[in-house]
Design a protein around this motif. Structure first.
Motif, PDB file in Angstrom:
ATOM      1  N   SER A  75       0.824  -1.201   0.000  1.00  0.00           N
ATOM      2  CA  SER A  75       0.000   0.000   0.000  1.00  0.00           C
ATOM      3  C   SER A  75       0.858   1.251   0.000  1.00  0.00           C
ATOM      4  O   SER A  75       1.912   1.290  -0.622  1.00  0.00           O
ATOM      5  N   VAL A  76       0.403   2.285   0.722  1.00  0.00           N
ATOM      6  CA  VAL A  76       1.008   3.607   0.631  1.00  0.00           C
ATOM      7  C   VAL A  76       2.465   3.610   1.080  1.00  0.00           C
ATOM      8  O   VAL A  76       3.263   4.427   0.609  1.00  0.00           O
ATOM      9  N   GLU A  77       2.838   2.695   1.986  1.00  0.00           N
ATOM     10  CA  GLU A  77       4.211   2.689   2.497  1.00  0.00           C
ATOM     11  C   GLU A  77       5.224   2.523   1.367  1.00  0.00           C
ATOM     12  O   GLU A  77       6.255   3.199   1.331  1.00  0.00           O
ATOM     13  N   PHE A  78       4.938   1.616   0.423  1.00  0.00           N
ATOM     14  CA  PHE A  78       5.878   1.392  -0.672  1.00  0.00           C
ATOM     15  C   PHE A  78       5.803   2.517  -1.698  1.00  0.00           C
ATOM     16  O   PHE A  78       6.781   2.802  -2.394  1.00  0.00           O
ATOM     17  N   ASP A  79       4.645   3.170  -1.808  1.00  0.00           N
ATOM     18  CA  ASP A  79       4.553   4.332  -2.681  1.00  0.00           C
ATOM     19  C   ASP A  79       5.443   5.452  -2.138  1.00  0.00           C
ATOM     20  O   ASP A  79       6.132   6.134  -2.898  1.00  0.00           O
ATOM     21  N   TRP A  80       5.441   5.634  -0.814  1.00  0.00           N
ATOM     22  CA  TRP A  80       6.329   6.630  -0.202  1.00  0.00           C
ATOM     23  C   TRP A  80       7.787   6.326  -0.560  1.00  0.00           C
ATOM     24  O   TRP A  80       8.547   7.235  -0.912  1.00  0.00           O
ATOM     25  N   CYS A  81       8.149   5.051  -0.464  1.00  0.00           N
ATOM     26  CA  CYS A  81       9.526   4.661  -0.788  1.00  0.00           C
ATOM     27  C   CYS A  81       9.846   4.991  -2.248  1.00  0.00           C
ATOM     28  O   CYS A  81      10.924   5.528  -2.553  1.00  0.00           O
ATOM     29  N   GLY A  82       8.913   4.685  -3.153  1.00  0.00           N
ATOM     30  CA  GLY A  82       9.139   4.967  -4.572  1.00  0.00           C
ATOM     31  C   GLY A  82       9.312   6.452  -4.837  1.00  0.00           C
ATOM     32  O   GLY A  82      10.193   6.871  -5.607  1.00  0.00           O
ATOM     33  N   VAL A  83       8.503   7.272  -4.185  1.00  0.00           N
ATOM     34  CA  VAL A  83       8.591   8.719  -4.369  1.00  0.00           C
ATOM     35  C   VAL A  83       9.927   9.252  -3.853  1.00  0.00           C
ATOM     36  O   VAL A  83      10.563  10.104  -4.495  1.00  0.00           O
ATOM     37  N   GLN A  84      10.375   8.740  -2.696  1.00  0.00           N
ATOM     38  CA  GLN A  84      11.656   9.200  -2.139  1.00  0.00           C
ATOM     39  C   GLN A  84      12.818   8.844  -3.067  1.00  0.00           C
ATOM     40  O   GLN A  84      13.764   9.622  -3.229  1.00  0.00           O
ATOM     41  N   VAL A  85      12.751   7.648  -3.674  1.00  0.00           N
ATOM     42  CA  VAL A  85      13.789   7.264  -4.640  1.00  0.00           C
ATOM     43  C   VAL A  85      13.784   8.222  -5.823  1.00  0.00           C
ATOM     44  O   VAL A  85      14.838   8.738  -6.241  1.00  0.00           O
TER      45      VAL A  85
END
Length: 517
Positions: A24-34
């Motif tokens: 969910s959103v946790e991995f989206d946050w990771c993708g955005v930070q990358v």
């Protein structure tokens, strides 16, 4: 003198796909930070994901967005077209992670930890063998090709046992078996979920679970975090209430956890994000699993530490030599609590209880000067309503050990002005201990008024129910009580440790008005 390694210019980042339980959103946050880190460093970014709800699929977050399915075939098509200098898959959750070996076999450059190490951790049998070789303690385990051998192993170590498939998302097909019949059923399901190995381990009861999140470079840890679960082991980490910095861990426990993490990072030559889950009981530390990717707790620990773990991991991907940037747990100014959010009210017939397979659909993190303050804020933020003073709390506990352990908590609720109601066995045990508790009939008794009537008429403000089995596929009295509470929109707790923390927190902050802003 060799020339310095050239920084990759074009990077393909794999997302986590459509939102689902476990991704969910946790991995989206990771993708955005990358993406934001890469662009700040002058890299061209190509992003693959198929979820219109994510920030990472906003067109202005990357140079080129491919709104396509996350499959090996599609990734290869994009690589043929874009010819990236590297691919990042360790921030996209399990879906992206599972593609690593197939992509590496055809020459796609994977940035970060070697895919051989990823396979060694994702395959339960290989990872358990690695821990044995490193003399790292873990629950007793074995892998079998014959059901008869699996049953014999379970009998030898004693039930309950845990069935653990490899390469699966959020504990899918993972289950706790308390008998040979259950073990056979669960093994049949697990084998259908994955072609990789299925390991059976002794299920450790009444142990604390600990999360280690870190970023390493060529086997050397750059930054890390150690957090504790409120719930005892047996609740999936995605459903657990997580506290950082830990409030109830011995210093020696923290030291041993870190020592094991250092050994695994060095042996696996980790370069990038990773997560290790541990069991702890009286300083006896055992490893559950190791994921060589970003975990669901990376956004949480990054915010608690004021240190962006994914930004550091991205710099590792690019080959930038980083100094150790460890922060002391003692230096954290506020206590953070991450509480799960569930959608049982929208899932008709689902059993609203927690186990080794993930059920939550979201999470909320809040901060406070104490664990009690942060816990209440996070629970309220998930939609949990505090029981009004003077109202009744329904307590129905499955196992005798739960009933006995709950007596001090029941006294706390009474001292706070609540009245108690329980089904016969729970109420009788409380009454025998001089704890006032009204008895109410079970649903299966056929009598009225019973528990269901009490819940339907909103005569209780909180239901505390613990199942007496690890499997929640049967329609027991406990299931009907839990389901009735959800359908009546009455707050429900199914974990003893969470209920204990609630009672302690209400002692400090008896109502919303007493909570600091």
């Amino acid at each position: 003198m060799p020339a310095p390694k050239q920084r990759p210019k074009k990077i393909l980042i794999l997302g986590s796909g459509p939102y689902a339980i476990g991704s969910s959103v946790e991995f989206d946050w990771c993708g955005v930070q990358v993406l934001r880190t890469l662009r700040s460093l002058g890299c061209e970014t190509v992003f693959l994901n198929s979820n219109p709800e994510t920030v990472s699929t906003d067109f202005d977050e990357c140079d080129r967005l491919y709104f396509e399915e996350l499959t090996v075939e599609r990734v290869l098509d994009i690589c043929d077209r874009e010819n990236p200098d590297g691919v990042i898959l360790s921030t996209g959750g399990q879906i992206a992670q599972n593609m690593g070996t197939a992509l590496a076999k055809v020459g796609i450059p994977i940035l970060g930890t070697p895919v051989e190490a990823i396979d060694q951790c994702e395959d339960r049998q290989k990872f358990s063998s690695l821990c044995d070789a490193l003399k790292i303690d873990q629950p007793v385990w074995a892998s079998f090709s014959q059901i008869e051998d699996a049953l014999a192993f379970a009998e030898s170590v004693g039930y309950p046992v845990l069935v653990r498939p490899s390469f699966v998302l959020s504990g899918a097909a993972m289950a706790v078996a308390v008998s040979g019949e259950e073990l056979e059923d669960f093994l049949a399901k697990a084998v259908g979920e994955t072609e990789a190995s299925v390991v059976i381990t002794k299920f450790e009861q009444d142990a604390k679970e600990i999360e280690f999140d870190g970023v390493a470079q060529e086997g050397r840890i750059i930054c890390s975090s150690i957090a504790e679960h409120v719930e005892n082991a047996g609740v999936h980490s995605g459903d657990a209430t997580i506290v950082l910095p830990p409030q109830n861990l011995y210093l020696e426990t923290i030291r041993r956890v870190r020592h094991i993490a250092l050994r695994l990072a060095e042996k696996l030559q980790i370069s990038g994000p990773f997560n290790i889950q541990f069991l702890a009981r009286e300083n006896q530390i055992k490893v559950i699993e190791c994921n060589l990717r970003a975990s669901r707790t990376f956004p949480f620990v990054s915010k608690v530490f004021h240190q962006n773990f994914i930004e550091l991991a991205t710099r590792v991907f690019l080959g930038e030599k980083l100094e150790t940037q460890e922060k002391s747990l003692l230096a954290i100014e506020k206590v953070g609590v991450k509480a799960p959010q569930f959608s049982f009210s929208r899932l008709k017939g689902a059993d609203p209880t927690l186990g080794v397979e993930m059920s939550s659909t979201g999470e909320v993190a809040c901060f406070g000067d104490s664990i009690e303050e942060a816990f209440l804020k996070s629970m309220i933020s998930t939609g949990f309503r505090l029981p009004p003073k003077g109202s009744a709390i329904l307590i129905t506990l499955g196992r005798l050990r739960d009933k006995v352990a709950f007596r001090p908590v029941a006294k706390r609720f009474l001292s706070l002005g609540y009245s108690l109601v329980g089904t016969r066995h729970t109420a009788e045990l409380f009454q025998d201990s001089s704890i006032p508790c009204e008895t109410v009939a079970k649903i299966s008794s056929g009598k009225h008024p019973n528990v269901a009537d009490l819940i339907a008429d909103k005569k209780v403000s909180l239901v505390i129910n613990t199942p007496n089995k690890f499997s929640h596929e049967e329609e027991t009295d406990g299931y009907h009580i839990r389901r009735a509470a959800i359908d009546a929109n009455i707050p429900l707790l199914t974990n003893i440790q969470v209920a204990k923390l609630l009672a302690r927190s209400l002692e400090m902050f008896p109502d919303l008005g007493s909570l600091p802003k």
